[in-house]
Motif scaffolding. Structure first.
Motif, mmCIF file in Angstrom:
data_model
loop_
_atom_site.group_PDB
_atom_site.id
_atom_site.type_symbol
_atom_site.label_atom_id
_atom_site.label_comp_id
_atom_site.label_asym_id
_atom_site.label_seq_id
_atom_site.Cartn_x
_atom_site.Cartn_y
_atom_site.Cartn_z
ATOM 1 N N GLY A 174 0.813 -1.085 0.012
ATOM 2 C CA GLY A 174 -0.025 -0.018 0.226
ATOM 3 C C GLY A 174 1.004 1.144 0.148
ATOM 4 N N THR A 175 0.460 2.208 -0.698
ATOM 5 C CA THR A 175 1.185 3.317 -0.613
ATOM 6 C C THR A 175 0.231 4.636 0.095
ATOM 7 N N PHE A 176 0.839 5.599 0.503
ATOM 8 C CA PHE A 176 0.238 6.830 1.229
ATOM 9 C C PHE A 176 1.045 7.865 1.492
ATOM 10 N N ARG A 177 0.624 9.174 1.620
ATOM 11 C CA ARG A 177 1.347 10.536 2.168
ATOM 12 C C ARG A 177 0.602 11.274 2.888
ATOM 13 N N GLY A 178 0.830 11.482 4.152
ATOM 14 C CA GLY A 178 0.225 12.185 5.043
ATOM 15 C C GLY A 178 0.526 13.491 4.906
ATOM 16 N N ASN A 179 -0.672 14.509 5.240
ATOM 17 C CA ASN A 179 -0.316 15.867 5.050
ATOM 18 C C ASN A 179 0.059 16.353 6.300
ATOM 19 N N GLN A 180 0.373 17.732 6.847
ATOM 20 C CA GLN A 180 1.083 18.204 7.987
ATOM 21 C C GLN A 180 0.118 17.837 9.425
ATOM 22 N N SER A 182 -1.535 15.048 9.641
ATOM 23 C CA SER A 182 -1.926 13.783 9.828
ATOM 24 C C SER A 182 -0.858 13.290 10.943
ATOM 25 N N ASN A 183 -1.175 12.029 11.149
ATOM 26 C CA ASN A 183 -0.440 11.324 12.338
ATOM 27 C C ASN A 183 -0.392 9.832 12.213
ATOM 28 N N PRO A 184 0.520 9.773 10.972
ATOM 29 C CA PRO A 184 0.778 8.209 10.448
ATOM 30 C C PRO A 184 1.354 7.312 11.546
ATOM 31 N N THR A 185 0.618 6.162 11.393
ATOM 32 C CA THR A 185 1.153 4.923 12.284
ATOM 33 C C THR A 185 2.478 4.529 11.896
ATOM 34 N N VAL A 186 2.630 4.495 10.647
ATOM 35 C CA VAL A 186 3.835 4.247 9.994
ATOM 36 C C VAL A 186 4.291 5.313 9.219
ATOM 37 N N GLY A 187 5.590 5.280 8.862
ATOM 38 C CA GLY A 187 6.054 6.347 7.794
ATOM 39 C C GLY A 187 6.085 7.895 8.295
ATOM 40 N N ARG A 188 6.448 8.998 7.739
ATOM 41 C CA ARG A 188 6.611 10.218 8.066
ATOM 42 C C ARG A 188 5.510 10.819 7.398
ATOM 43 N N SER A 219 -10.203 -2.099 15.601
ATOM 44 C CA SER A 219 -8.959 -2.978 15.440
ATOM 45 C C SER A 219 -7.842 -2.529 14.695
ATOM 46 N N HIS A 220 -8.143 -1.729 13.307
ATOM 47 C CA HIS A 220 -7.126 -1.353 12.630
ATOM 48 C C HIS A 220 -6.464 -0.180 13.188
ATOM 49 N N PRO A 221 -5.101 -0.339 12.882
ATOM 50 C CA PRO A 221 -4.303 0.730 13.570
ATOM 51 C C PRO A 221 -4.292 2.086 12.783
ATOM 52 N N TYR A 222 -4.491 2.207 11.676
ATOM 53 C CA TYR A 222 -4.255 3.203 10.635
ATOM 54 C C TYR A 222 -5.441 4.450 11.227
ATOM 55 N N GLU A 223 -4.806 5.705 11.034
ATOM 56 C CA GLU A 223 -5.766 6.830 11.320
ATOM 57 C C GLU A 223 -6.639 6.912 10.236
ATOM 58 N N GLU A 224 -6.469 6.637 8.967
ATOM 59 C CA GLU A 224 -7.396 6.621 7.965
ATOM 60 C C GLU A 224 -7.700 5.279 7.406
ATOM 61 N N ILE A 225 -8.574 4.409 7.411
ATOM 62 C CA ILE A 225 -8.653 3.011 7.062
ATOM 63 C C ILE A 225 -9.304 3.061 5.685
ATOM 64 N N ALA A 226 -8.541 2.285 4.747
ATOM 65 C CA ALA A 226 -9.036 2.093 3.445
ATOM 66 C C ALA A 226 -9.862 0.922 3.297
#
Ligand SMILES: [Zn+2]
Length: 365
Positions: A174-180, A182-188, A219-226
């Protein structure tokens, strides 16, 4: 105990979304937030039933048939429907009905109660519903896949016949980019992340959607769930009309008719020509003639229901024996069914089975 809590227990078994379009199941009179202390269970909330509720101090009447089917424009007591509503409101008695939604479930429904009385096994829905199932597809980081899969299964997703926790998983990235913000569980923040993920898929009936999405969010760790929800055309094995099952031993038509009369406390059975042997039994509580062709196609030897009309009896064409035991007789144990469901969950709540009969049909013979 709030009225809404009693309703929730019943609708966990028979969700209101499963009622037919012509139906009016639900809380017909009363406020769901009101307290109730004693319920009277009946098939029809007639005036005499409301009288019985008053006599016995019941503040909730739970009926199978809704007293009101179509809109009431005036409320002046000109017919029994309006008089029931007026009497209930004046005496602070709530009326709740659980009708075709209770007909349309395989487990703990009107037809499974009939099957229990006739001791049928291998029970299946005679005409499964279509258009109720969806596929939930979501993408989960590898480290959380078991947690999400289990949570969705616990919530009732992925149930197919005798199996539960049915899912399909496939690996990918999966790919993603969080904006300023955001509070990503993984990545920056501000950087495109590429993460190993699992695509998780499972089927579920529409009425479970909010429960399933809640389990997914928790149960899903992501801030935004796809995720996506895709309607599918498959028929649903746990919901639909009628039921078919097997007798534990083959019997003659006469033996079956005798058994049917005694198991279902039927006064009279109107039936078509006898068949050679009876082993497969189709049933539908209430008016089941609309299911005759499904009963024939399913290989049933007999079809037990009510409300067949003269010309409809011809349609059996000796392919099975129609057994019309009467609408009321076919559904009379629904009172017991509702009682069973509630007493298991609310052992201390006062439940009374109505003593006032409501069958408008009398027999003279
Ligand atoms: Zn009915």
């Amino acid at each position: 105990m709030k009225i809404s809590e009693v309703i929730k227990i019943l609708e966990d078994i028979a969700p209101s979304q499963l009622q037919e379009s012509y139906d009016n199941s639900g809380l017909i009179v009363g406020n769901p937030n009101d307290e109730c202390s004693k319920a009277l269970i009946c098939l029809d909330s007639t005036e005499e039933i409301i009288d019985e509720a008053m006599e016995k101090g019941c503040d909730l009447v739970i009926a199978h048939h809704p007293i009101v089917f179509t809109g009431l424009k005036k409320l002046n007591g000109k017919n029994y429907i309006e008089r029931v509503v007026i009497k209930a409101i004046k005496n602070d008695i709530a009326i709740y009905a659980i009708h075709t939604n209770l007909d349309n479930v395989l487990h703990q429904g009107v037809n499974s109660k009939i099957a229990e009385k006739l001791k049928l096994s291998n029970c299946k829905i005679l005409k499964p519903r279509r258009g109720d199932l969806n596929n939930l597809i979501t993408y989960v980081p590898m480290s959380s896949i078991d947690q999400v899969r289990m949570a969705l299964g616990e919530a009732g997703g992925g149930s197919i016949g005798n199996y539960d926790f049915c899912t399909f998983m496939s690996e990918g990235k999966g790919t993603f980019r969080g904006n300023q913000n955001s509070n990503p569980t993984v990545g920056r923040k501000g950087e495109i992340a590429i993460e190993p993920e699992m695509r998780l898929e499972l089927v579920f009936p529409s009425h479970m959607e909010s429960k399933l999405l809640k389990a997914l969010r928790e149960s899903h760790p992501y801030e935004e769930i796809a995720y996506s929800i895709v309607p599918i055309k498959n028929s649903w094995q746990d919901g639909g009309s009628g039921l078919i099952g097997d007798l534990d031993q083959t019997m003659t038509s006469k033996e079956f008719l005798q058994k049917l009369r005694s198991d279902m406390s039927a006064r009279v059975i109107r039936h078509t020509a006898e068949v050679e042997k009876v082993q497969k039994v189709a049933v539908c509580g209430g008016s089941g003639s609309f299911l005759l062709s499904d009963a024939i196609a399913s290989g049933a030897d007999v079809f037990v229901t009510g409300d067949f009309k003269y010309h409809q009896f011809f349609d059996a064409e000796n392919k099975l024996m129609i057994c019309d035991i009467g609408h009321y007789e076919s559904e009379q144990f629904t009172i017991e069914l509702i009682g069973d469901i509630l007493s298991k969950k609310l052992p201390n709540f006062a439940l009374i089975f109505a003593q006032t009969g409501s069958n408008p049909i009398h027999y003279f013979y």
